[in-house]
Scaffold this active site. Structure first.
Site, PDB file in Angstrom:
ATOM      1  N   LYS A 115       0.835  -1.206   0.000  1.00  0.00           N
ATOM      2  CA  LYS A 115       0.000   0.000   0.000  1.00  0.00           C
ATOM      3  C   LYS A 115       0.871   1.257   0.000  1.00  0.00           C
ATOM      4  O   LYS A 115       0.590   2.219  -0.692  1.00  0.00           O
ATOM      5  CB  LYS A 115      -0.936   0.024   1.217  1.00  0.00           C
ATOM      6  CG  LYS A 115      -1.974  -1.069   1.199  1.00  0.00           C
ATOM      7  CD  LYS A 115      -2.957  -0.946   2.355  1.00  0.00           C
ATOM      8  CE  LYS A 115      -2.323  -1.172   3.713  1.00  0.00           C
ATOM      9  NZ  LYS A 115      -1.700  -2.507   3.872  1.00  0.00           N
TER      10      LYS A 115
ATOM     11  N   CYS B  20     -11.949   2.816  16.749  1.00  0.00           N
ATOM     12  CA  CYS B  20     -10.744   1.990  16.707  1.00  0.00           C
ATOM     13  C   CYS B  20      -9.844   2.134  17.924  1.00  0.00           C
ATOM     14  O   CYS B  20      -9.124   1.202  18.245  1.00  0.00           O
ATOM     15  CB  CYS B  20      -9.973   2.188  15.402  1.00  0.00           C
ATOM     16  SG  CYS B  20      -9.109   3.731  15.230  1.00  0.00           S
ATOM     17  N   MET B  21      -9.848   3.265  18.616  1.00  0.00           N
ATOM     18  CA  MET B  21      -8.842   3.461  19.653  1.00  0.00           C
ATOM     19  C   MET B  21      -9.391   3.775  21.039  1.00  0.00           C
ATOM     20  O   MET B  21      -8.625   3.912  21.984  1.00  0.00           O
ATOM     21  CB  MET B  21      -7.904   4.619  19.260  1.00  0.00           C
ATOM     22  CG  MET B  21      -7.079   4.352  18.052  1.00  0.00           C
ATOM     23  SD  MET B  21      -6.394   2.684  17.991  1.00  0.00           S
ATOM     24  CE  MET B  21      -5.619   2.565  19.570  1.00  0.00           C
TER      25      MET B  21
ATOM     26  N   MET C  36      -7.144  -3.973  16.926  1.00  0.00           N
ATOM     27  CA  MET C  36      -8.606  -3.987  16.974  1.00  0.00           C
ATOM     28  C   MET C  36      -9.188  -5.178  17.735  1.00  0.00           C
ATOM     29  O   MET C  36     -10.289  -5.083  18.257  1.00  0.00           O
ATOM     30  CB  MET C  36      -9.185  -3.960  15.558  1.00  0.00           C
ATOM     31  CG  MET C  36      -8.964  -2.650  14.860  1.00  0.00           C
ATOM     32  SD  MET C  36      -9.406  -1.245  15.867  1.00  0.00           S
ATOM     33  CE  MET C  36      -7.878  -0.360  15.849  1.00  0.00           C
TER      34      MET C  36
ATOM     35  N   GLY D 155      -4.611   1.966  14.167  1.00  0.00           N
ATOM     36  CA  GLY D 155      -4.948   1.584  12.806  1.00  0.00           C
ATOM     37  C   GLY D 155      -4.956   2.729  11.821  1.00  0.00           C
ATOM     38  O   GLY D 155      -4.933   2.512  10.621  1.00  0.00           O
ATOM     39  N   GLN D 156      -4.998   3.960  12.304  1.00  0.00           N
ATOM     40  CA  GLN D 156      -5.061   5.108  11.398  1.00  0.00           C
ATOM     41  C   GLN D 156      -3.806   5.970  11.563  1.00  0.00           C
ATOM     42  O   GLN D 156      -3.211   6.010  12.628  1.00  0.00           O
ATOM     43  CB  GLN D 156      -6.303   5.949  11.681  1.00  0.00           C
ATOM     44  CG  GLN D 156      -7.608   5.184  11.475  1.00  0.00           C
ATOM     45  CD  GLN D 156      -8.824   6.096  11.563  1.00  0.00           C
ATOM     46  OE1 GLN D 156      -9.166   6.775  10.620  1.00  0.00           O
ATOM     47  NE2 GLN D 156      -9.450   6.125  12.727  1.00  0.00           N
TER      48      GLN D 156
END
Lengths: 772, 243
Positions: free
Chosen positions: A87, A176-177, A361, A398-399
């Site tokens: 990616k 997510c966090m 996650m 995750g971000q």
């Protein structure tokens, strides 16, 4: 098509070797990409953090003219040391999908009509004023993202919390966090990991807790594999509910039943105590014991509220609590053999081994997410394996800026850039820096994400501005929230770069600058702030999210609070934001330092980054003379929590007899709105699927590629079966990647959440399957 | 539950192995495919023999000399000559999105679960002839990176989700010697491509960039990196104190 094959072939022919190649092997096309016409053939390389996950790899973007044309890993970035994942290597291609949004659009008589961006910004400002006048200040909301740059989130918070006086600034990082944050806050009183990625090279044992790092954090996973190869005696344990690529590479893969990680973590602590593996001096000097409420609910009903009530307990009481969690008892709950539980405990307990735990996650999207975070900290605290190189409980993000923008800037409805809205001192500091009356800042927190979308559905919120996120794919129990957003007197603004299911519900679409089309900063999982310059111009009228908010703020009359010029606003915003963190526990690097380096870790004190917090050898915020100082808590001691095992909100039963688990694949990032526009990524993973255990598939009578209908109490999706594919769930579970907007799996999932963090559990609900 | 170390100790890893009891479905399927292929080849050779022999003449005269001809017929020319030349700069760049991007995987990778990365190195670690594709296998310059599918992707569809406006620069030109006949500089970055021998020698090398003097191991004695795509900055002498 801008390709000019003729001229390219002419150039190529100039080179005798290429000419020879073309004549030797005719009929084969040249390079797999269109070639820039009139380019000098020269590339300049500029640093940026990768656009996608929370690892925060440094990339070097190759630029020719005003286009990004290539990527290489930044060898100067300590995160990835020059290696990216697929990616990252193709990230710049995400800028060039043909359907980029380049003009503002406004809904007129039901149809979206292109308008000059100024007109759209006028309309947004007018709608905000009008809605506040008619329905009160808490009827307007901003829903942002862990992909917001730090300045994006900062100006959103300043406008909504400081100027408009509503705490309605929330971000998708809640999804997510949030459990990671409440885990840190309840165990340590201060957010974000104590360790850094260097722990990987120091650790003897690495345990991934419900975390398929080979696909989700591949660059870190490569570092783990490289360390194991170099050092020979490194052990990687995969502790998960499903067999994945990480399981393949691990030395051992241990499967547990959904939600029973709580029981296993307690059993590991039981074994550590039973075998005298407790680091007594560490526990005596640096920890205290506590318990909280139990049977805390699941939040599936509107207006759900929960406040924990911590109570002090003794070590002896904690030991008594653990008696319910002997390996033999937990084997029955979790499906993990007592032998494997004892093995895990022996790894954590061995005083000669440095142990790092990784999670993301699997532990955070969990109806007891805060608890399981606490329980893994317990293991590291009982053994004293924390805050030293290689000994690290490591919560990954995750971000790209979940830490930087959401957790550090505090773009959640109870937070401020420093502290929380309920704290008067924190409000005073914010009011002073923002140059607003302190009475502007409301001491009452408003809605967390799920409740915010419920409020939109109910009509408590009438105006919502969504930036850099795609909630019409990612909200659990999606149908309710999409119908809510579509209701007549709701006004939804969406700033994005491509059309998505979220732009479909918008009344105004603003064209956004993407990633390196603007200047900004991200903050990764290891407290590293990463600056990037504007490297290429945004297309059409696209504008950075920060500047969109500034334009609207000025239209609302807040010119004093948003005075910056377009040339220097990012630097000015950073220096203003930095005032919030002006202390040794949080200090951020100055703008000039950020510009020079491929990321700088905070606390940045006296010109030095802090790699391990709470350890005075590395962290200048610690009290001198101590060997550890958990300064987030007043007494400098970390909290060990007695937290029980409780089941998931919805478990399989006779009617809905399968678990549904959802997640990602390596090729696509989140909802795929960017990665699906990268040719190689789409071509490698063109559509989503449902993973089924081979024996379940046989019972159901489906073979690989046949369609299966997945039905829950909320909705259904029909998609192709994947048997022995990328991952294999155990019997009684199916897994679906959520990136594909053609198969909205979140119409099936449940909006149950952790009552403490309010983070939904996307990993567990009950479904049944039909052959379609 | 799996134990990696057990699997690695299995002597049957790699391409030509039969399915081992520890291996799962992919290896079983893959292994049986290989067995069938191998069996096919062997039976092909032996079945040909009686047909060739004249009546009354027992097979195996002249020290079984037919075997030579049969083997010659059976063996693809490429496998005998060591240069099939099918891998060239065109096919090389076709797999890439820009000069220096990780190439996509041009052959099918079973979408079965056990497409694990040690299997990539079974072929791409040392190279050699692959009968299934009748070609020589390119060797990876960075075998130390074990998580192959982190960067390299097979293609499962030819269509795009949305058309792209992607463009990049032309590949570097070859043979840019500074003087007639002088050794050409290296026209690419050495990052992840430090190992010249992996890509520039052997039968799997790209035809145009394959060197014929591989026996001289110290490549960078004569060839120096000139990252031709980066603008040159002018050198300025600075003898000020502090520099």
């Amino acid at each position: 098509m801008k390709i000019n094959r003729r001229s390219f072939i002419k150039t190529a022919a100039a080179s005798s070797a290429m000419a020879a190649a073309a004549s030797l092997f005719p009929g084969i096309s040249f390079a797999g990409w269109d070639q820039l016409e009139g380019a000098s053939g020269m590339i300049t390389w500029q640093k940026a953090p990768c656009r996608f996950c929370g690892t925060g790899c440094g990339v070097l973007v190759g630029v020719s003219g005003d286009r990004a044309v290539a990527v290489k890993g930044d060898p100067n970035c300590s995160v990835n040391k020059g290696l990216c994942c697929v990616k990252g290597y193709h990230s710049v291609q995400a800028l060039y999908g043909k359907d980029r949004i380049t003009k503002a659009k406004v809904r007129k008589n039901g149809a979206m009509v292109e308008v000059p961006i100024k007109e759209a910004l006028d309309l947004i400002a007018a709608k905000i004023s009008e809605t506040i006048k008619a329905h009160g200040k808490d009827s307007v909301a901003m829903y942002g993202s862990g992909q917001w740059t730090i300045p994006d989130g900062y100006v959103a918070s300043k406008l909504f919390k400081g100027c408009l006086g509503t705490n309605n600034v929330e971000a998708n990082a809640r999804l997510c966090m949030a459990s990671a944050v409440t885990g840190f806050m309840t165990s340590f009183g201060i957010d974000e990991p104590m360790g850094c990625y260097e722990d990987i090279e120091h650790a003897d044992v690495m345990v991934t807790w419900g975390n398929n790092m080979a696909e989700m954090h591949p660059v870190l996973f490569s570092r783990m594999l490289a360390s194991r190869k170099r050092k020979k005696n490194v052990t990687i344990i995969d502790f998960a509910t499903r067999t994945t690529r990480t399981s393949q590479a691990a030395d051992k893969s241990i499967l547990f039943k959904p939600n029973t990680d709580l029981a296993v973590a307690n059993a590991i602590c039981y074994e550590i105590i039973r075998n005298d593996w407790v680091n007594e001096s560490f526990v005596n000097d640096h920890t205290t014991f506590h318990k909280g409420k139990t049977n805390i609910g699941y939040g599936t009903e509107d207006h759900f509220a929960f406040t924990d009530k911590p109570e002090d307990i003794s070590f002896e009481e904690y030991k008594t609590f653990l008696k319910d969690y002997t390996p033999e008892k937990v084997e029955k709950i979790s499906g993990v053999s007592a032998k494997d539980i004892k093995y895990l405990a022996s790894l954590y307990g061995d005083p000669a081994k440095k142990v790092t735990s990784f999670w993301c996650m699997g532990m955070n999207q969990h109806v007891r997410g805060t608890w399981i975070n606490n329980l893994v900290y317990n293991i590291h605290l009982l053994t004293g394996k924390i805050s030293t190189p290689g000994n690290s409980p490591f919560s990954l993000t995750g971000q790209p800026s979940a830490c930087g923008t959401v957790r550090e800037v505090g773009t959640l409805t109870h937070k401020l850039p420093h502290g929380v809205v309920t704290n008067e001192q924190d409000r005073q500091l914010a009011a002073k820096i923002w140059d607003v009356p302190v009475t502007n800042i409301d001491p009452k927190p408003t809605y967390h994400t799920v409740e915010m979308f419920r409020a939109l559905d109910r009509g408590d919120i009438r105006f919502m501005w969504i930036q850099v996120t795609n909630p019409m794919i990612t909200m659990p129990n999606l149908t309710r929230y999409r119908n809510g957003a579509l209701k007549d007197d709701r006004f939804v603004v969406v700033s994005d770069v491509y059309p998505t299911p979220t732009t479909e519900v918008a009344d105004v679409i603003l064209p956004a600058a993407m990633w390196i089309e603007q200047e900004g900063m991200f903050g990764n999982s290891e407290r590293r702030t990463q600056h990037f310059d504007q490297i290429v111009p945004p297309p059409g009228e696209a504008m950075s999210d920060t500047w969109q908010i500034i334009e609207v703020a000025r239209r609302l009359g807040f010119t004093k609070q948003f005075p910056w010029s377009e040339e220097e606003y990012i630097g000015k915003i950073w220096e203003e934001y930095r005032l919030f963190h002006d202390n040794p526990k949080h200090n951020m690097a100055p703008y000039t330092v950020l510009k020079e380096r491929a990321g700088v870790q905070w606390p940045f004190v006296n010109g030095k980054e802090t790699r391990w917090r709470f350890n005075p050898k590395y962290d200048p915020a610690c009290k001198p003379g101590t060997d550890f100082d958990f300064y987030g808590k007043k007494d400098g001691k970390a909290w060990i929590w007695a937290r029980p095992y409780e089941p998931a909100a919805e478990s399989p039963d006779a009617e809905y007899n399968f678990w549904l688990n959802t997640g990602r694949v390596i090729e696509h990032w989140h909802t795929g709105s960017m990665t699906r526009r990268v040719p190689i990524l789409h071509q490698a993973m063109p559509e989503s699927y449902v993973e089924i255990n081979p024996e379940d598939a046989m019972d159901l009578g489906v073979v690989n590629g046949e369609k299966v209908k997945i039905i829950s109490r909320r909705g259904s999706v029909t998609m192709k079966a994947s048997i022995n594919g990328r991952g294999v769930p155990p019997r009684g579970m199916v897994f679906v990647p959520f990136f594909d907007e053609s198969y909205k799996i979140n119409e099936v999932t449940l909006d149950a959440f952790c009552p403490i963090s309010k983070q939904p559990d996307y990993k567990k609900c009950a479904v049944r399957l039909e052959k379609a | 539950m799996m134990n990696r170390k057990n699997r690695i100790r299995s002597p049957q890893r790699g391409l030509s192995h039969a399915p081992s009891p520890a291996a799962g479905s992919f290896k079983k399927i893959f292994g049986s495919v290989m067995l069938v292929l191998t069996a096919g080849c062997i039976s092909g050779i032996f079945m040909a023999l009686p047909a060739l022999a004249a009546p009354d003449i027992p097979p195996g005269f002249d020290s079984g000399g037919e075997k030579i001809f049969n083997r010659f017929t059976e063996t693809p020319l490429a496998a005998m000559t060591g240069t099939d030349g099918t891998r060239n700069l065109n096919s090389f760049y076709e797999l890439r999105q820009y000069p220096g991007s990780p190439p996509r995987i041009p052959h099918s990778v079973p979408f079965f679960f056990r497409d694990d990365t040690a299997d990539c190195l079974a072929c791409h670690g040392k190279g050699g002839y692959d009968a299934r594709q009748n070609t020589y296998i390119p060797v990876t310059p960075h075998p130390e990176n074990e998580n192959c599918l982190q960067c390299h992707m097979p293609r499962r569809t030819d269509t795009l989700f949305v058309e792209t406006d992607w463009q990049s620069i032309s590949p570097p030109k070859l043979g840019r010697s500074q003087l007639g006949g002088s050794p050409p500089p290296i026209p690419h970055s050495l990052q992840l491509r430090e190992d010249c021998i992996a890509c520039h020698t052997g039968p799997g090398a790209v035809a145009e960039i394959r060197v014929e003097h591989a026996s001289r191991g110290n490549c960078r004695q004569c060839h120096v990196p000139m990252v031709a795509t980066e603008p040159l900055s002018t050198f300025q002498r600075n003898n000020e104190p502090g520099h």
